[in-house]
Design an enzyme around this catalytic site. Sequence first.
Site, PDB file in Angstrom:
ATOM      1  N   ASN A 189       0.811  -1.420  -0.544  1.00  0.00           N
ATOM      2  CA  ASN A 189       0.445  -0.258   0.173  1.00  0.00           C
ATOM      3  C   ASN A 189       0.775   1.062   0.339  1.00  0.00           C
ATOM      4  O   ASN A 189       1.822   1.473  -0.123  1.00  0.00           O
ATOM      5  CB  ASN A 189      -0.333  -0.096   1.268  1.00  0.00           C
ATOM      6  CG  ASN A 189      -0.141   0.029   2.081  1.00  0.00           C
ATOM      7  OD1 ASN A 189       0.859   0.465   1.901  1.00  0.00           O
ATOM      8  ND2 ASN A 189      -0.496  -0.358   3.516  1.00  0.00           N
ATOM      9  N   CYS A 191      -8.304  -2.537  -6.131  1.00  0.00           N
ATOM     10  CA  CYS A 191      -6.943  -3.112  -5.056  1.00  0.00           C
ATOM     11  C   CYS A 191      -8.074  -2.301  -3.807  1.00  0.00           C
ATOM     12  O   CYS A 191      -9.339  -2.185  -4.050  1.00  0.00           O
ATOM     13  CB  CYS A 191      -5.986  -2.076  -5.088  1.00  0.00           C
ATOM     14  SG  CYS A 191      -6.640   0.184  -6.079  1.00  0.00           S
ATOM     15  N   GLY A 215      -8.953   1.792  -5.624  1.00  0.00           N
ATOM     16  CA  GLY A 215      -9.179   1.498  -6.652  1.00  0.00           C
ATOM     17  C   GLY A 215      -8.234   2.899  -8.017  1.00  0.00           C
ATOM     18  O   GLY A 215      -8.353   3.569  -8.725  1.00  0.00           O
TER      19      GLY A 215
END
Lengths: 548, 599
Positions: B264, B327, B330
């Site tokens: 992340n 994800c 997004g």
Amino acid sequence: MEFSEHIKTANVEDVVLRQPLHPPSRGTLCITGHHLLFSDREEGSSRQVLLLLRNIDAIEKSVENLLGYSGFFSKAGLSERTSGSSGTITIKCKDLQVLQLDIPGMEQCLNIAHSIETLSCLDSVSEMYPFFYRPADLSLQDQWGLSSPESYYSQMKELHGRWRLSSVNRDYSVCPSYPPAVIVPNSIDDDTLRKVAKFRQGGRFPVLCYYHRKNGMVIMRSSQPLTGANRKRCKEDELLLQAVIDGSDKGYIIDTRSSQQAQQARMTGGGFESKSCYSHWKRLHRQMERGKALQESLIKLVEACGDESNNMDRWLSKLENSKWLSYVQTALSTAGLLAECVERDGHSVLVHGSEGTDSSLLISTLAQLIMDPCCRTLDGFLALLEREWLQAGHPFQQRCAHSAYSHTRLQQESPVFLLLLDCVWQLWRQFPLALGFSEALLLRLATEVYASDYGTFLCNSDQERCAVGVKDKTHCLFQALLRPREKDYYSNPLYEPTELAIWPSVHPQSLQLWRGFFLRWTQQIRHLEEAQEEIRNMVIEWGKLALS
Amino acid sequence: MCLQVEQVRLLDRFSSKSTNGTLYLTATHLIFLQKETFILHHHIASVEKLSLTTTGCPLVIQCRNFRMVQFVVQRERDCHDIYSSLLRLLRPGGYEDLYAFSYNPKQNDQQREEGWQLIDLGAEFERMGVPCDQWQLTDVNRDYKVCETYPRDLYVPITASKPIIVGSSKFRSKGRFPVLTYFYQEKKAAVCRCSQPLSGFSARCLEDESLLQAISKANHNSRFVYVMDTRPKLNALANRAAGKGYENEDNYSNIRFQFVGIENIHVMRASLQKLLEVIGSRPLSMSDYLVGLESSGWLRHIKAVVDAAIFLTKAVTVEGVSVLVHCSDGWDRTAQVCSLGSLLMDPYYRTIKGFMVLIEKDWISFGHKFADRCDQLDGDPKEVSPIFTQFLECVWQLTEQFPQAFEFSEWFLLQIHEHVHSCQYGNFLGNNQRQREELQLRERTHSLWAFLMSEKQNYLNPFYSPAYSEAHPVLEPSTLPYHFKFWRNMYHQFDRSMHPRQSILKTILTLRENSRKAESTLQALETVKVQRHEEDDEQEEVGEEAMESTDTERTVEGSSGTDSRKQSYGELEGTYNSDVAKEEPAVVSLEFGVARMTC
């Protein structure tokens, strides 16, 4: 020549060859005294692979019994063998190529493997392939070599006042690893040289290897002085070095060992030039790795490059652990230091380590490339290699007997020359216009030095080469590289001569893994080669345009 | 407002050298004269005042384009003045304070408008072959009502009705429901993107399920779609506890679910920080460098992104399967993977114009939060992350593997990176299209794309071969670790002593330019000759004369080319041994693209 006694099976049909960048192919395998020949028999293609056995560093064989198992190719309707066994030979070459041969029949496989093992490391120099290689377009009467101390001396008119050409070593008796002629200070006579030679390891007394035209300073090289534990002195040696700096206030000695290593060398009879005896000389120690450490570094790096299962962290850690790039960095920065002493500081320098046949040559060669535009042309570079490596007595046969894959116990192997080529490549990357030759030349030399059709890199010294008649019975690689077609190919299309010194950056961020060599057999490198080829074509095209 | 301080020393961080000069602070720039250093305030990431030394007061400035400068100001009071002024200047009160609103390149309104019209996403979808019999343009988001971070125009399967879309958007984080971003015409396979579903541990949404079903049905080549969750599985699992999560294969018919494990934004930020710490410390041994490179994890993350893009590309081009990428929200990893995947699949995106279109589509219009990620307004430091930089680096790694496949050179990537942070053009301001419209960027600022297009010559890759792209429409890069390199020209862009002293790229471009000129002169000559011939009047003499003049022209060009290349030699800054070295003036020319003025 009794090669035939090593060849029990000369021909095998139905062999499958797996080679990087090519699809597997089936054909006939043939073993001769010096070569492994594979010819593809499939329709529509006639590929031949000719491999010098000398190029083979290691082989691995695995034999399987294939009873009741129909192989990969038999499904495709190709000939089915009744004997239910086969074997695989993996061939690892000194140019880092890895090949695989699937050979039907266990016995044939073992025979082939045995022949390769024996023939790839024959000891006798005069039985090696260069003595049999007779290409149509070269004659044994052609001139051998490009340069010598004699020709260097006669070209360098500036030398003639203070320096002379001595033939004290004409029968190799004073120093077996030196050429017959060497350049020494004018004021030092041959008798003195003989005495100095006794005081230097292997008789390698200080000789001139480079004269810097801009300021008249020189680079000398030698081996370590044999001062020993009781600090022996040699008046003649001191006299010689004094004559080198004649008139100037001081000179530098770059010792390629750490000062601790130099101290320790005294215990075994070696040593260094002490401050008290050589008061005008300032010693600088730069530790350069040599011998076994360097060989192990190469082995580790090649292993890391060959392991495709590495993740990013493992790869970077193995790259670091191999230390190869650290050695590249040290070599370049020591060469930079040497060039700095001569070019910027304006002093003469003597370079040596212990034997004076490895790292001394490495840094003196690099320093000359940095400072001297004449060494940066294709001809100039090859002549430099000839003077600084072949005639200066780098023991090629010992150093390059094996490369990174060999399982045999290593003795004198050490990839110093490869390290030089890597450093030159780094220079070329930072100054892509200043060098007259291309990466292809460096790659070719990296291959030739381990296994060659030519006699150039045979033996350990000029003396040995003379003894076996290398110059009369083999062809010279350097001459071959300068034939018009080769010369075109090995020239740098962007070459733009410059008189300036080319100072490389030695920040680790500025240095790179030499992918062209270490990853030579991957598809990605092919893309880069194609791009290089494209540059060449474009530049030629534009050149024509400008002429028209 | 303008502050001027004299007798300031600029230190080189990789050698002991320094330059004396005068430092000026203007409303937009920090300028150091003597060395032609212009630093835009928006580029400055941090300013640090170190404690007073005998020579003066050191001021360290770290920039977002990875420039790092250290000044030594003689008087502490001056230093403090600079420091506090900078702190004030670095904190824009709002968008209105950004440079883009005051930057005026002397263009009239019409030129500006034309600049903004350069990239047309409607045309881009048409180029892909959309709308078509399976995909349509929907006006459901015309007023940003369904999803305020999406653009107005969205493409969905024709079978997806408005209620389905609206239903699905309620089941997706930030309302970012699955929409088309790339259509691979050859296999009719689609690349779609969205955010994570609000599935929690067991929640379902029939509309969302039928939207995925519709995406699957729109591709007759395959009976299923891949759902690529670009997060590591652990992160996705953790999200479930917050009522978010990932698609349950049991609830969706015909999906194949796959995690790809890109970290992340926080991990990426920390990784870059670590990398910069390693390479920013001065004397670096090879071991320290390699160990530092490894421990930063930066190249590992780059590889992860490229790996994900390859997975996407293979699924679409080889298997012919449509893929839905998401994800969490997004807009970060999803943007990276979708755009990089498209770049691998479609040679158009590897041209200069196509690359602009790609960024406009997958990054700007789909709401990558440039304002937050690039810290345009001095916002939450936890929102800052080098996601876009990473994307540019992935592209660079590909250009290194495929030197003939890209129309642009790395200077194009570097220039884009420069301006993503410069806030000089309107393109990257704000976090999404809606915000950009509110700011009236099209009316009040200029477009970067028009500027880059006008400078196109500078960004060409001389090795680019359209024939290569024709033969290799889909790129298949290797992601073996040794094919990844440290991008020195990005992270050490301003540390000149580190770069090659001569550039192949620049030389080739000069040579090509010269030969072009020679060619056109030659052609002109031919025409003259032909005309003369027709006139049949003292033809020979004139021909000779003309020839002479082109000859001189050519030598002039030739020599000037050589001169400019000669200048690119630099003496090494810093020496191999300080006790031997003597100071010598450094002769370093401005490496093309390295020292640019941004004003």
